[in-house]
Design an enzyme around this catalytic site. Structure first.
Site, PDB file in Angstrom:
ATOM      1  CG  PHE A 124      -1.998   1.022   1.161  1.00 61.07           C
ATOM      2  CD1 PHE A 124      -3.099   0.852   0.341  1.00 61.07           C
ATOM      3  CD2 PHE A 124      -1.909   2.175   1.915  1.00 61.07           C
ATOM      4  CE1 PHE A 124      -4.098   1.811   0.273  1.00 61.07           C
ATOM      5  CE2 PHE A 124      -2.904   3.147   1.858  1.00 61.07           C
ATOM      6  CZ  PHE A 124      -4.001   2.957   1.032  1.00 61.07           C
ATOM      7  CG  ASP A 195      -0.973  -1.797   7.189  1.00 59.07           C
ATOM      8  OD1 ASP A 195      -2.130  -1.982   7.641  1.00 59.07           O
ATOM      9  OD2 ASP A 195      -0.631  -0.766   6.593  1.00 59.07           O
ATOM     10  CE1 TYR A 220      -9.688   4.300   5.800  1.00 57.62           C
ATOM     11  CE2 TYR A 220      -8.783   5.551   7.631  1.00 57.62           C
ATOM     12  CZ  TYR A 220      -8.649   5.020   6.364  1.00 57.62           C
ATOM     13  OH  TYR A 220      -7.487   5.210   5.667  1.00 57.62           O
ATOM     14  CE  LYS A 221      -8.467   0.964   4.370  1.00 57.43           C
ATOM     15  NZ  LYS A 221      -7.004   0.832   4.292  1.00 57.43           N
ATOM     16  NE  ARG A 369     -10.290  -2.061  -3.213  1.00 58.66           N
ATOM     17  CZ  ARG A 369      -9.830  -1.410  -2.146  1.00 58.66           C
ATOM     18  NH1 ARG A 369      -8.768  -1.841  -1.511  1.00 58.66           N
ATOM     19  NH2 ARG A 369     -10.420  -0.316  -1.713  1.00 58.66           N
TER      20      ARG A 369
END
Ligand SMILES: *Cc1c(COP(=O)(O)O)cnc(C)c1O
Length: 410
Positions: A124, A195, A220-221, A369
């Site tokens: 990422f 991560d 927040y995911k 996705r």
């Protein structure tokens, strides 16, 4: 397979009741909880309360009487129970990017004279950018080495200080064998930093059992903490006193309210705080994490795997001639809570789907996705999403020029 089969799967789903814990728009099929988790139903009234009563009436006393000071630890302890960590090993603070900086810097300084930080090409971007910034800052003491995913273990050597990897890849959803990789890293005398942005809240994790050193993750995911929610960090108990994080702000001080000039780190995981907690955001995150109350992460993982398998099966049945390549592992054991398809016109197709009420997302250059929040995604949602994908492909509506214009956030 028919839609009624999916309805039957929902009727038998032991997590079906959890969908009521969220507010979701009627007309939308939301498959982007891996980018922004859905709104917990308790958030609007909780925010009203924290604003009107705690802030409005109790004002500054709230730091004590309403437990504001405790939020980073209290929410951290709740997240710990979702990821197999001890109550005193996780704290909520800052953003994932900043937590990576704090922990990677602490590890690099500790591991001298080893100086190589190893990560994966295509990790990422923020992870790579933060490590590049750290490398610039500490000069001679660190070299960032990026290798292909398949070469990570071969790249271990006596020079490696720290390995930084993302457990579930943000594009392909491919999982690392967390335990196996960590063991190999330890054998080489390096520290391991995971991560967990795309795995915390989506699957069982065993940070203590798997002997993880350090971890960071996103609020927040899959944890449903709201846009820009504070992130979390994990430091195994055995490392908490020997590492020193460089953002030594007053909230990480042993006695912040003595206002002395000289910094002295707090004991335990509190050292990894920097400044004052973002109370409003933390209040929302607490509700997000509470959506997991009474729910076993093993059940979350089981449903997540089934949703993914169903999606792939329906794509094969309904979109076989759509020109899609499967970009995620077919084996659900090796896959996070998302499906990734590759298509040269992926951006346009995702826009076409959004126009049909199916919200997935696109990751350049060619990945579509679709994420599954197992607490709120139903099997019929997967059916309806693939049904509309098949229709979009058949209609060619996505070739419509307006779908080609890219917004700032994809
Ligand atoms: C989403 C995500 C982040 C987010 O970082 P922020 O600091 O919250 O912007 C970091 N790392 C990974 C792997 C992610 O998926």
């Amino acid at each position: 397979m028919m839609r009624s089969d999916c309805e039957a799967m929902d009727a038998a789903d032991s997590l079906a009741h959890a969908r009521k814990r969220f507010i979701l728009p009627e007309s939308t099929i939301y498959l982007d909880g891996n980018s922004l988790g859905a709104l917990p139903a308790s958030v609007p009234s909780r925010m009203q309360d924290v604003i009107a009563r705690e802030w409005g009436d109790d004002l500054v006393r709230s730091w004590n009487v309403n437990g504001w000071m405790e939020l980073p630890r209290r929410i951290g302890a709740r997240i710990a129970s979702l990821v197999g960590a001890g109550q005193d090993e996780i704290i909520v603070a800052d953003s994932t990017s900043i937590n990576l900086f704090k922990l990677a810097a602490a590890a690099v300084l500790r591991q001298a004279p080893r100086r190589v930080v190893l990560s994966e090409r295509g990790n990422f971007p923020t992870d790579l950018y933060v490590l590049q910034g750290l490398e610039k800052l500490v000069g001679e003491r660190m070299t960032l080495r990026l290798v292909e995913r398949a070469e990570v273990l071969d790249a271990l050597s006596s020079e490696v200080a720290l390995v930084v990897l993302t457990h579930a890849h943000y594009k392909t959803g491919e999982l690392y064998d967390m335990r196996g990789v960590t063991q190999a890293v330890h054998k080489n005398g390096a520290l391991m930093l995971w991560d967990l942005s795309h795995s915390a809240g989506a699957m069982e994790l065993f940070l203590d059992r798997d002997d993880i050193d350090l971890a960071i993750g996103c609020g927040y995911k899959y944890l449903n903490g709201g846009p820009g929610a504070p992130a979390f960090l994990y430091v195994a108990s055995r490392h908490q006193e020997c590492l020193r994080q460089p953002l030594s702000g007053w909230m990480g001080h042993a006695a912040p309210f003595e206002f002395v000039d000289r910094y002295a780190p707090a004991a335990g995981v509190a050292q990894y705080l920097c400044g004052t907690p973002a109370v409003l955001s933390m209040a929302a995150l607490a509700e997000g994490v509470a959506t997991f109350d009474g729910i076993a992460m093993s059940a979350v993982r089981e449903k997540s795997k089934r949703l993914g398998d169903l999606f792939l099966r329906l794509v094969a049945e309904r979109c076989g001639d759509g020109g899609f390549e499967i970009a995620c592992p077919r084996n659900p054991e090796q896959r996070g809570s998302q499906i990734a398809l590759r298509h040269p016109l992926g951006y346009e197709i995702v826009q076409g789907l959004i126009a049909q009420g199916v919200v997935g997302d696109f990751r350049a250059p060619d990945i579509l996705r679709f994420g599954f929040g197992p607490l709120y995604t139903r099997y019929v949602d997967v059916w309806d999403a693939v049904d509309r994908l098949a229709r979009v492909m058949a209609d060619d509506t996505w070739r419509d020029g307006r779908f080609r214009i890219r917004a700032a956030v994809t």
